[in-house]
Design an enzyme around this catalytic site. Structure first.
Site, short mmCIF file in Angstrom:
data_model
loop_
_atom_site.label_atom_id
_atom_site.label_comp_id
_atom_site.label_asym_id
_atom_site.label_seq_id
_atom_site.Cartn_x
_atom_site.Cartn_y
_atom_site.Cartn_z
N ARG A 1 12.14 -10.69 2.92
CA ARG A 1 12.84 -10.99 2.41
C ARG A 1 12.98 -12.17 2.94
NH1 ARG A 1 17.11 -6.97 5.53
NH2 ARG A 1 16.60 -7.43 6.86
N LYS B 1 -3.43 -2.24 -6.04
CA LYS B 1 -4.28 -2.56 -6.08
C LYS B 1 -3.91 -4.01 -4.78
CE LYS B 1 -7.95 -4.27 -8.39
NZ LYS B 1 -9.44 -3.47 -8.02
N GLU C 1 -14.09 7.63 -3.94
CA GLU C 1 -13.68 6.24 -4.83
C GLU C 1 -15.45 5.72 -4.05
OE1 GLU C 1 -11.56 3.85 -6.59
OE2 GLU C 1 -9.86 3.75 -4.28
#
Length: 292
Positions: free
Chosen positions: A105, A151, A184
């Site tokens: 914030r 990502k 992956e």
């Protein structure tokens, strides 16, 4: 001459493309990014990449200060500014300048950067001969932590695995998830072929839903190849007929050895060659034109 970099509303020389040391992207890896390719005067799957960028931002509760249409134009203009018809494009959106505390914030406006340049991940000979890869001790982040579908700028998990690949003298590493299933690679998605069936890890196993991955799945199904998004282990890779990787920068690249086990006859296989040929034809199709 250096590159022209988009930085918060204007294009500047790369030497002037600077962000604050208080930017939370620098301090904490708090941000998101996309890697995108341009081929033959056209940005490939621009909408898919922009959509994924905004999904990542939403997942980390960050509002990008430009809309999707404006972001698409920033990407195209980055190529124009650098007179690029073929390029690798990196879009980065960080939380922005804050203080030394964690609280997002305190960061009033996200920082937006777009870089259009070139990149070469693997030498051309590796596309012909194939890669040797290894699995590494570092496990893929689980979805209960920093979900791999985001990502994010926090790539330390991938980097640790890349370091292990470097130490082993191979160009890429396979990450397993916490249950031991193949997830992956450090920068690519992974596929295998067994008995004519093309298999790739399911998204829920802990991987980024790659744009090139999805394109290859679509091509394979159009070619009548049976595709399964499923679970498999190192054993399945060892006994596969073919293994290959996909990624925005790498495109499609074959793997001929995993953990010192030769895959089939040690040569890139026929399904890989078919899919690569079709992919390279598709990227020639006009899509989001850079210069009109």
């Amino acid at each position: 001459m250096g590159l022209k970099i988009y930085l918060d509303g204007k294009f500047v020389d790369e030497e002037e493309a600077k962000v604050s040391v208080f930017d939370h992207g620098f301090l904490y890896g708090d941000g998101v990014f996309e890697g995108i390719r341009a081929y033959h005067n056209s940005v490939f799957r621009l909408k898919d990449h922009v959509d994924r960028l905004y999904d990542s931002a939403k997942a980390v509760n960050m509002e990008i200060p430009v809309n999707k249409e404006q972001m698409s134009e920033i990407i195209l203009e980055s190529c124009r500014q650098n007179d690029l018809k073929d390029a690798y494009i990196r879009v980065v959106v960080s939380r922005g300048k804050g203080d030394l505390g964690l609280d997002p914030r305190k960061c009033s406006v996200p920082t937006v950067v777009c870089i259009a340049s070139s990149i070469s991940i693997y030498p051309e000979e590796m596309y012909e001969k194939g890669l040797d890869v290894i699995t590494v001790p570092t496990r893929r982040n689980g979805p209960e932590g920093v979900n791999p579908r985001i990502k994010s700028l926090n790539y330390l998990n991938n980097i640790m695995a890349k370091i292990e690949a470097n130490m082993a003298g191979v160009p890429e590493a396979i990450l397993l998830n916490q249950e031991g299933y193949v997830a992956e690679c450090t920068g690519d998605n992974i596929f295998m072929v067994k008995n004519g069936i093309l298999k790739t890890p399911a998204i829920h196993l802990g991987l980024l839903e790659g744009v090139t991955r999805n394109e290859v799945i679509a091509i394979a199904r159009k070619e009548g190849i049976d595709v399964q998004e499923t679970t498999f282990t190192r054993y399945d890779l060892f006994v596969a007929d073919e293994v290959f990787l996909t990624g925005t920068a790498a495109e499609l690249i074959p793997v001929v050895k995993v953990d010192d086990r030769v895959i089939a006859d040690g040569k890139p296989g026929p399904i890989f060659h078919k899919l690569l040929q079709q992919f390279r034809e598709i990227v020639k199709e006009p899509e989001a034109l850079i210069f009109k």
